[in-house]
Design an enzyme around this catalytic site. Structure first.
Site, short mmCIF file in Angstrom:
data_model
loop_
_atom_site.label_atom_id
_atom_site.label_comp_id
_atom_site.label_asym_id
_atom_site.label_seq_id
_atom_site.Cartn_x
_atom_site.Cartn_y
_atom_site.Cartn_z
N TYR A 33 0.83 -1.20 0.00
CA TYR A 33 0.00 0.00 0.00
C TYR A 33 0.86 1.25 0.00
O TYR A 33 2.08 1.18 0.18
CB TYR A 33 -0.94 0.01 1.20
CG TYR A 33 -0.27 0.33 2.53
CD1 TYR A 33 0.53 -0.60 3.18
CD2 TYR A 33 -0.42 1.59 3.13
CE1 TYR A 33 1.14 -0.30 4.39
CE2 TYR A 33 0.19 1.89 4.33
CZ TYR A 33 0.96 0.95 4.97
OH TYR A 33 1.57 1.26 6.15
N LYS A 147 6.43 -2.08 1.76
CA LYS A 147 5.30 -1.45 2.46
C LYS A 147 4.10 -2.39 2.42
O LYS A 147 3.09 -2.16 1.74
CB LYS A 147 4.98 -0.07 1.87
CG LYS A 147 4.16 0.80 2.82
CD LYS A 147 4.25 2.25 2.46
CE LYS A 147 3.31 3.13 3.24
NZ LYS A 147 3.47 3.10 4.70
N GLU A 180 12.43 2.25 13.82
CA GLU A 180 11.50 3.31 13.40
C GLU A 180 10.23 3.20 14.22
O GLU A 180 10.09 2.28 15.04
CB GLU A 180 11.17 3.16 11.91
CG GLU A 180 10.52 1.83 11.58
CD GLU A 180 10.22 1.62 10.10
OE1 GLU A 180 10.08 2.60 9.36
OE2 GLU A 180 10.10 0.44 9.71
N LEU A 205 11.24 1.16 6.80
CA LEU A 205 10.58 1.62 5.59
C LEU A 205 11.32 2.87 5.08
O LEU A 205 11.71 3.73 5.87
CB LEU A 205 9.12 1.99 5.87
CG LEU A 205 8.37 2.35 4.59
CD1 LEU A 205 8.03 1.11 3.79
CD2 LEU A 205 7.14 3.16 4.87
N1 PDD Z 1 3.06 4.97 7.32
N2 PDD Z 1 7.73 3.67 8.74
C1 PDD Z 1 6.58 2.96 8.74
C2 PDD Z 1 6.57 1.61 9.37
C3 PDD Z 1 5.44 3.50 8.12
O1 PDD Z 1 4.30 2.77 8.08
C4 PDD Z 1 5.49 4.79 7.54
C5 PDD Z 1 4.29 5.40 6.86
C6 PDD Z 1 6.70 5.50 7.59
C7 PDD Z 1 6.85 6.87 6.98
O2 PDD Z 1 6.80 6.80 5.57
P1 PDD Z 1 6.26 8.03 4.70
O3 PDD Z 1 7.07 9.21 5.10
O4 PDD Z 1 6.49 7.61 3.32
O5 PDD Z 1 4.80 8.21 5.05
C8 PDD Z 1 7.81 4.90 8.19
C9 PDD Z 1 1.82 5.43 6.70
C10 PDD Z 1 1.62 6.91 6.82
C11 PDD Z 1 0.66 4.62 7.25
O6 PDD Z 1 0.84 3.42 7.38
O7 PDD Z 1 -0.42 5.17 7.52
#
Ligand code: PDD
Length: 287
Positions: A33, A147, A180, A205
């Site tokens: 996703y 992801k 993270e 991620l």
């Molecule tokens: N999550 N690490 C994890 C485990 C994440 O699920 C996310 C993003 C990030 C940050 O990635 P980005 O800057 O590309 O949003 C880091 C999204 C927002 C979610 O699952 O809702």
């Protein structure tokens, strides 16, 4: 306003949008996703999000369900139909519907689903007051760079955070180093003003917001280190914050019981948030 979802070629009223019970996403978490921020009606970092979607798919041996350009146009149209000025676009691709069997089905068609959400990014105390994070063991699989929609450990971690009155849980590897958050990347600022976030690899991620913040920081000549940091170093840091599509730059003012800095959002975190907001609203072109 009526709310629509995109489901495999059709825009359906949100309440009626459904997929089959034997969708492999539902049964196996066999899918990936993206979450793309919409700010002032524009998609933020749309290109890098589509890049990451393509990469996640290729890592699980799938192709894009429709062309990259089609995903882009379908997503923009959903945002338009739902009148989203500020919020997010959620894009999910699964391996499709097939009788339950672990190995890949021969005939299933990938399923593409998109939804949107309205979010008021302006009026959120987390940006002005900062948030608390807790630390928990990282119990996820080894390919956190993909992801995947298989987010059970992330949900368990986020729930623990919520039950502790925290916004996020920072996951910690076997060496005591922070990987993270459960849905965000983790950052600290050292006493001598260096920005630190974990280096890329399969342990985290590859956050799109992380990438943009690194680009902004480089432009602003802020000293950067992409390296792991431990829980003790984080607790003693001058500042801390998290980044994600929906968190932007959210200052962290407590890690477990340790107060970070003066217990209020630090100056660099606040500047980075302001620069990121400028970027998100088109007042700055880093990226
Ligand atoms: N999550 N690490 C994890 C485990 C994440 O699920 C996310 C993003 C990030 C940050 O990635 P980005 O800057 O590309 O949003 C880091 C999204 C927002 C979610 O699952 O809702």
């Amino acid at each position: 306003m009526a709310r629509f979802a995109y489901v495999n070629g059709r825009y359906l009223p949100h309440g009626q949008a459904a997929v089959h019970i034997e969708d492999r996403g539902y049964q196996f978490g066999d899918g990936v996703y993206e979450v793309v921020t919409v700010a002032a009606g524009r998609m933020i970092d749309e290109g890098p999000h589509l890049d990451r979607l393509e990469r996640s798919l290729s890592e699980i041996a799938m192709d894009m369900p429709v062309s990259r350009r089609a995903v882009q146009l379908l997503g923009r149209e959903l945002v338009r139909r739902n009148g989203v000025r500020n919020g997010l676009l959620y894009i999910q691709v699964t391996r499709g519907v097939a009788p339950r069997d672990h190995k890949f089905p021969k005939l299933a068609r990938p399923a593409l689903v998109m939804t949107t959400k309205h979010i008021d990014f302006a009026a959120q105390p987390k940006f002005t007051e900062g948030v608390k994070v807790i630390t928990i063991p990282d119990e996820r699989w080894a390919r956190r760079d993909i992801k995947t929609i298989g987010l059970l450990p992330n949900c368990l971690g986020k729930q623990r955070a919520a039950e502790s009155g925290a916004y996020e849980a920072w996951q910690v590897d076997d060496d005591g180093l922070v990987t993270e958050g459960t849905s965000s990347n983790a950052w600290i600022v050292t006493a001598d003003g260096r920005l630190v976030t974990r280096h890329l690899g399969s342990e985290i991620l590859h956050g799109v917001t992380r990438r943009t913040i690194l680009a902004i920081a480089a432009e602003e000549c802020i000293a950067l280190d992409e390296r792991p940091f431990g829980v003790d170093e984080a607790k003693a840091a001058a500042e801390a914050f998290v980044t994600s599509a929906t968190s932007f730059v959210t200052p962290v003012v407590r890690i477990d019981e340790a107060v970070i800095g003066d217990g209020i959002p630090g100056p660099l975190s606040r500047r980075l948030l302001a620069w990121y907001r400028d970027y998100a609203t088109g007042l700055r072109d880093t990226g």
